[in-house]
Design a protein around this motif. Structure first.
Motif, PDB file in Angstrom:
ATOM      1  N   VAL A 129       0.825  -1.211   0.000  1.00  0.00           N
ATOM      2  CA  VAL A 129       0.000   0.000   0.000  1.00  0.00           C
ATOM      3  C   VAL A 129       0.861   1.263   0.000  1.00  0.00           C
ATOM      4  N   PRO A 130       1.814   1.414   0.949  1.00  0.00           N
ATOM      5  CA  PRO A 130       2.639   2.628   0.913  1.00  0.00           C
ATOM      6  C   PRO A 130       3.509   2.741  -0.346  1.00  0.00           C
ATOM      7  N   THR A 131       4.014   1.621  -0.858  1.00  0.00           N
ATOM      8  CA  THR A 131       4.811   1.695  -2.087  1.00  0.00           C
ATOM      9  C   THR A 131       3.945   2.167  -3.247  1.00  0.00           C
ATOM     10  N   TYR A 132       2.714   1.689  -3.265  1.00  0.00           N
ATOM     11  CA  TYR A 132       1.772   2.122  -4.301  1.00  0.00           C
ATOM     12  C   TYR A 132       1.579   3.632  -4.225  1.00  0.00           C
ATOM     13  N   GLU A 133       1.439   4.143  -2.988  1.00  0.00           N
ATOM     14  CA  GLU A 133       1.229   5.590  -2.826  1.00  0.00           C
ATOM     15  C   GLU A 133       2.436   6.388  -3.328  1.00  0.00           C
ATOM     16  N   VAL A 134       3.651   5.876  -3.036  1.00  0.00           N
ATOM     17  CA  VAL A 134       4.860   6.563  -3.514  1.00  0.00           C
ATOM     18  C   VAL A 134       4.871   6.603  -5.036  1.00  0.00           C
ATOM     19  N   LEU A 157      30.908   7.516  -2.508  1.00  0.00           N
ATOM     20  CA  LEU A 157      29.532   7.960  -2.282  1.00  0.00           C
ATOM     21  C   LEU A 157      28.753   8.026  -3.596  1.00  0.00           C
ATOM     22  N   CYS A 158      29.444   8.446  -4.671  1.00  0.00           N
ATOM     23  CA  CYS A 158      28.783   8.463  -5.971  1.00  0.00           C
ATOM     24  C   CYS A 158      28.401   7.060  -6.412  1.00  0.00           C
ATOM     25  N   LEU A 159      29.271   6.095  -6.111  1.00  0.00           N
ATOM     26  CA  LEU A 159      28.985   4.710  -6.490  1.00  0.00           C
ATOM     27  C   LEU A 159      27.779   4.180  -5.725  1.00  0.00           C
ATOM     28  N   LEU A 160      27.664   4.618  -4.459  1.00  0.00           N
ATOM     29  CA  LEU A 160      26.566   4.134  -3.625  1.00  0.00           C
ATOM     30  C   LEU A 160      25.251   4.835  -3.938  1.00  0.00           C
ATOM     31  N   LEU A 161      25.372   6.049  -4.464  1.00  0.00           N
ATOM     32  CA  LEU A 161      24.201   6.911  -4.598  1.00  0.00           C
ATOM     33  C   LEU A 161      22.988   6.259  -5.287  1.00  0.00           C
ATOM     34  N   PRO A 162      23.165   5.660  -6.476  1.00  0.00           N
ATOM     35  CA  PRO A 162      21.962   5.117  -7.136  1.00  0.00           C
ATOM     36  C   PRO A 162      21.219   4.132  -6.242  1.00  0.00           C
ATOM     37  N   GLN A 163      21.950   3.223  -5.630  1.00  0.00           N
ATOM     38  CA  GLN A 163      21.287   2.231  -4.785  1.00  0.00           C
ATOM     39  C   GLN A 163      20.646   2.887  -3.560  1.00  0.00           C
ATOM     40  N   VAL A 164      21.362   3.851  -2.973  1.00  0.00           N
ATOM     41  CA  VAL A 164      20.840   4.490  -1.767  1.00  0.00           C
ATOM     42  C   VAL A 164      19.547   5.237  -2.077  1.00  0.00           C
ATOM     43  N   ILE A 165      19.532   5.981  -3.190  1.00  0.00           N
ATOM     44  CA  ILE A 165      18.322   6.748  -3.525  1.00  0.00           C
ATOM     45  C   ILE A 165      17.141   5.810  -3.781  1.00  0.00           C
ATOM     46  N   ILE A 166      17.371   4.793  -4.610  1.00  0.00           N
ATOM     47  CA  ILE A 166      16.271   3.884  -4.950  1.00  0.00           C
ATOM     48  C   ILE A 166      15.764   3.154  -3.709  1.00  0.00           C
ATOM     49  N   THR A 167      16.692   2.708  -2.867  1.00  0.00           N
ATOM     50  CA  THR A 167      16.284   1.974  -1.675  1.00  0.00           C
ATOM     51  C   THR A 167      15.551   2.887  -0.695  1.00  0.00           C
ATOM     52  N   ALA A 168      16.023   4.119  -0.577  1.00  0.00           N
ATOM     53  CA  ALA A 168      15.373   5.043   0.359  1.00  0.00           C
ATOM     54  C   ALA A 168      13.960   5.361  -0.104  1.00  0.00           C
ATOM     55  N   VAL A 169      13.817   5.669  -1.401  1.00  0.00           N
ATOM     56  CA  VAL A 169      12.503   6.099  -1.900  1.00  0.00           C
ATOM     57  C   VAL A 169      11.513   4.945  -1.976  1.00  0.00           C
ATOM     58  N   PHE A 170      11.977   3.786  -2.469  1.00  0.00           N
ATOM     59  CA  PHE A 170      11.034   2.709  -2.734  1.00  0.00           C
ATOM     60  C   PHE A 170      11.057   1.603  -1.682  1.00  0.00           C
ATOM     61  N   TYR A 180      11.262   4.430   2.880  1.00  0.00           N
ATOM     62  CA  TYR A 180      10.137   5.327   3.089  1.00  0.00           C
ATOM     63  C   TYR A 180       8.805   4.557   3.159  1.00  0.00           C
ATOM     64  N   PRO A 181       8.505   3.664   2.171  1.00  0.00           N
ATOM     65  CA  PRO A 181       7.246   2.917   2.275  1.00  0.00           C
ATOM     66  C   PRO A 181       7.169   2.030   3.513  1.00  0.00           C
ATOM     67  N   ALA A 182       8.295   1.389   3.870  1.00  0.00           N
ATOM     68  CA  ALA A 182       8.267   0.523   5.052  1.00  0.00           C
ATOM     69  C   ALA A 182       7.973   1.360   6.292  1.00  0.00           C
ATOM     70  N   GLY A 183       8.586   2.555   6.364  1.00  0.00           N
ATOM     71  CA  GLY A 183       8.313   3.454   7.486  1.00  0.00           C
ATOM     72  C   GLY A 183       6.858   3.899   7.489  1.00  0.00           C
ATOM     73  N   GLN A 184       6.357   4.212   6.287  1.00  0.00           N
ATOM     74  CA  GLN A 184       4.955   4.597   6.156  1.00  0.00           C
ATOM     75  C   GLN A 184       4.014   3.509   6.659  1.00  0.00           C
ATOM     76  N   ALA A 185       4.353   2.260   6.352  1.00  0.00           N
ATOM     77  CA  ALA A 185       3.507   1.147   6.795  1.00  0.00           C
ATOM     78  C   ALA A 185       3.423   1.140   8.314  1.00  0.00           C
ATOM     79  N   VAL A 186       4.578   1.333   8.960  1.00  0.00           N
ATOM     80  CA  VAL A 186       4.595   1.342  10.424  1.00  0.00           C
ATOM     81  C   VAL A 186       3.776   2.534  10.937  1.00  0.00           C
ATOM     82  N   TRP A 187       3.987   3.717  10.316  1.00  0.00           N
ATOM     83  CA  TRP A 187       3.300   4.942  10.712  1.00  0.00           C
ATOM     84  C   TRP A 187       1.783   4.798  10.538  1.00  0.00           C
ATOM     85  N   GLN A 188       1.366   4.382   9.331  1.00  0.00           N
ATOM     86  CA  GLN A 188      -0.072   4.269   9.043  1.00  0.00           C
ATOM     87  C   GLN A 188      -0.761   3.254   9.932  1.00  0.00           C
ATOM     88  N   SER A 189       0.012   2.271  10.401  1.00  0.00           N
ATOM     89  CA  SER A 189      -0.606   1.223  11.205  1.00  0.00           C
ATOM     90  C   SER A 189      -1.100   1.779  12.531  1.00  0.00           C
TER      91      SER A 189
END
Lengths: 281, 283
Positions: A130-135, B4-17, B20-29
């Motif tokens: 659900v949260p990934t979908y929102e992102v 840091l430049c080498l790590l950047l692509p993975q760090v950005i993708i992992t943070a955003v996708f 952040y969503p995993a944290g949101q799941a905990v928050w929304q719960s």
């Protein structure tokens, strides 16, 4: 002497019979799907359907590929191919770079990065849909290839694998390169990358199948039939309510959905087995 | 800068996708959104309390336990049987391996469609022949038959995977150990029980964990194509319920709380796996 344990008696033939029965059971569902994709709709809806292929192979496959039910299956195949290749290459690229950074450089926060990456090993996308979908919706990436690809490469299994492999590369190689005046990226391109060829190929097989076979994620974010992948599109071909499904076309699509990953597994069998064993241990 | 430049692509993708969503799941719960989705009210562990008080959720837990237990036992049992047979061959085990591994490439959702086709109540060949034998197959109404069908479809492709690992495990056992036992007069079954199976226990344990994880998460496609969780939620496993409540039912707080519960379950399984794999179980 191999004869010490088992003789070539009745047991030998029973072993073969047991294995052949196993192989036939494993094959049967696929055989049935193939037969269904070569006969006409009336032959299926008046059971029992034949167990031997009919003469409608070209008709059914043409009808699936060109028109399909909601979208041409050819289009869904292209979508699946882009998604699977995007996931395989994308994940290999970002992982090999970050593993290189973690193993060959000393910088502040290196440990933290490692642990953050390690945490992602645990969480399949199904858990945070659900949260990934929102992102993804927030970025306007619904019904897009980037929306299909990015959330599925956001994990570090591959990074972990490359890290394990790089740690087995003798330090002398890096030192020799430094003495010869090679810059770090030169060492990466000229030495590390060629050495990782087999690992990359093995990982490619695993990731391709993983990407091709995704179901839940494409189901959520591709509402436009033209963006459906083939694996999730099959279910969408079933009519709602009491209408009868177009079985020959659906089964032809199922066969088409299996062919690419099966070709990859069979043609790269050795690499595939190696990739499996590596990625799971 | 370079690392840091080498790590950047993975760090950005992992943070955003990922983070952040995993944290949101905990928050929304910990919130309940109002009916218009405009405001949310903080409820602490309220969603969790509600979940575990909900008999449908507890039923989904029981269903998941039964389902993953059956899938694990069926797919590992069959695979072990085939691997033991293939290992007995001096020549030709490679041919059987080629013939047996490729269902691994078939997506769970496609496996679901294939099995649905065989057992479809109107056109299914197997269902039709069962009817001829006097058995009235109807997984659309019968809960046990629905469960049996999703277990069969989920185990089918998994046999290949387990077979590969069992065969590799069996071939790693030194033949001299087994021959020594054979000279001492131990029959095949005794040898298997007292020597082969204990030496195989690291592989078995590893597969046990991996298959349970598979049955928990990757079988969504099978359930969705064959039963959609029915009849009467008899095949609604936890992952299916996250989807059904979150996307079909639009109950975001509950769905997020369910995600967090699953997160804890996967975390626990990963830790168990690492702990035991390190210790090698039996060597």
């Amino acid at each position: 002497m191999s004869g010490m344990v088992e003789k070539r008696g009745a047991g030998y033939w029973l072993t073969h019979v047991g294995l052949i029965i196993g192989v036939l059971i494993i094959f049967f569902p696929i055989w049935l799907a193939f037969v269904a994709s070569t006969v006409t709709q009336p032959e299926i809806v008046h059971p029992p359907m034949p167990l031997w292929p009919g003469d409608q192979f070209f008709n059914n496959y043409r009808s699936a590929l060109v028109s399909g039910v909601n979208a041409p299956v050819a289009k869904m195949l292209v979508n699946s191919m882009i998604m699977a290749l995007g996931i395989s290459f994308g994940k290999i690229l970002i992982s090999i770079l970050s593993a290189f950074a973690i193993v060959y450089f000393r910088f502040p926060g290196r440990k933290i990065f490692f642990w953050l990456i390690f945490m992602t090993l645990m969480l399949p996308v199904e858990v945070r849909i659900v949260p990934t979908y929102e992102v993804v919706a927030g970025f306007g990436m619904l019904n897009s290839y980037s929306g299909l690809i990015f959330p599925l490469i956001a994990s570090a299994t591959a990074t972990f694998l490359f890290r394990q492999f790089f740690m087995t590369v003798p330090d002398e190689l890096a030192e020799a390169a430094r003495v010869d005046g090679a810059r770090p990226m030169q060492f990466f391109w000229d030495i590390l990358l060629p050495m990782s060829r087999t690992n990359i190929a093995a990982l490619f097989v695993i990731l391709f199948i993983y990407g091709w076979n995704q179901y839940l994620w494409p189901l959520l974010i591709t509402t436009d039939p033209d963006m459906n992948t083939i694996v999730m599109g099959i279910k969408q071909m079933f009519p709602s309510g009491d209408d009868i499904a177009d079985w020959p076309v659906i089964m032809a699509t199922s066969i088409l959905a299996m062919v690419p990953p099966i070709i990859v597994v069979i043609s790269m069998q050795k690499l595939f087995i190696r990739g499996l064993v590596d990625s799971e241990k | 800068m370079l690392p840091l430049c080498l790590l950047l692509p993975q760090v950005i993708i992992t943070a955003v996708f990922f983070f952040y969503p995993a944290g949101q799941a905990v928050w929304q719960s910990m919130f309940i959104p109002d009916p218009f989705g405009l405001k949310s009210q903080f409820v602490g562990f309220g969603n969790f309390e509600f979940l575990f008080g909900d008999r449908y959720y507890r039923a989904a837990f029981a269903t998941t336990a039964l389902f993953s237990g059956l899938v694990t036992v069926v797919s590992m049992g069959l695979a072990l049987y085939l691997a033991v047979l293939a290992d007995r061959l001096i020549k030709g085990s490679g041919v059987y391996r080629t013939l047996l591994i490729w269902p691994y490439a078939v997506a769970p959702a496609v496996a679901g469609v294939l099995w649905l086709f065989m057992f479809n109540t109107r056109v299914g060949v197997v269902a039709w022949y069962l009817g001829l034998l006097g058995y009235d197959w109807n997984h659309v109404l019968n809960e046990a038959e629905a469960m049996g069908l999703v277990v069969a479809a989920s185990s089918w492709g998994r046999v290949s995977y387990n077979f590969l690992f069992f065969l590799a495990g069996l071939q790693a056992i030194p033949k001299s150990v087994i021959e020594a036992a054979a000279i001492d007069g131990a029959r095949f079954w005794t040898r298997f029980r007292t020597i082969v199976f204990p030496l195989l226990s690291p592989t078995t344990f590893f597969l046990l964990v991996v298959n349970i994880v598979y049955a928990f998460f990757e079988t969504f496609g099978v359930i969705h194509t064959i039963t959609s969780g029915g009849p009467q939620q008899a095949t609604t496993i936890l992952v299916y319920k996250v989807f059904a409540d979150g996307f079909v039912g639009q109950d975001l707080g509950s769905s997020a709380a369910q995600s967090v519960v699953l997160l804890v379950v996967v975390g626990a399984m990963t830790i168990i796996q690492f702990k035991f794999v390190e210790r090698r179980v039996h060597y």
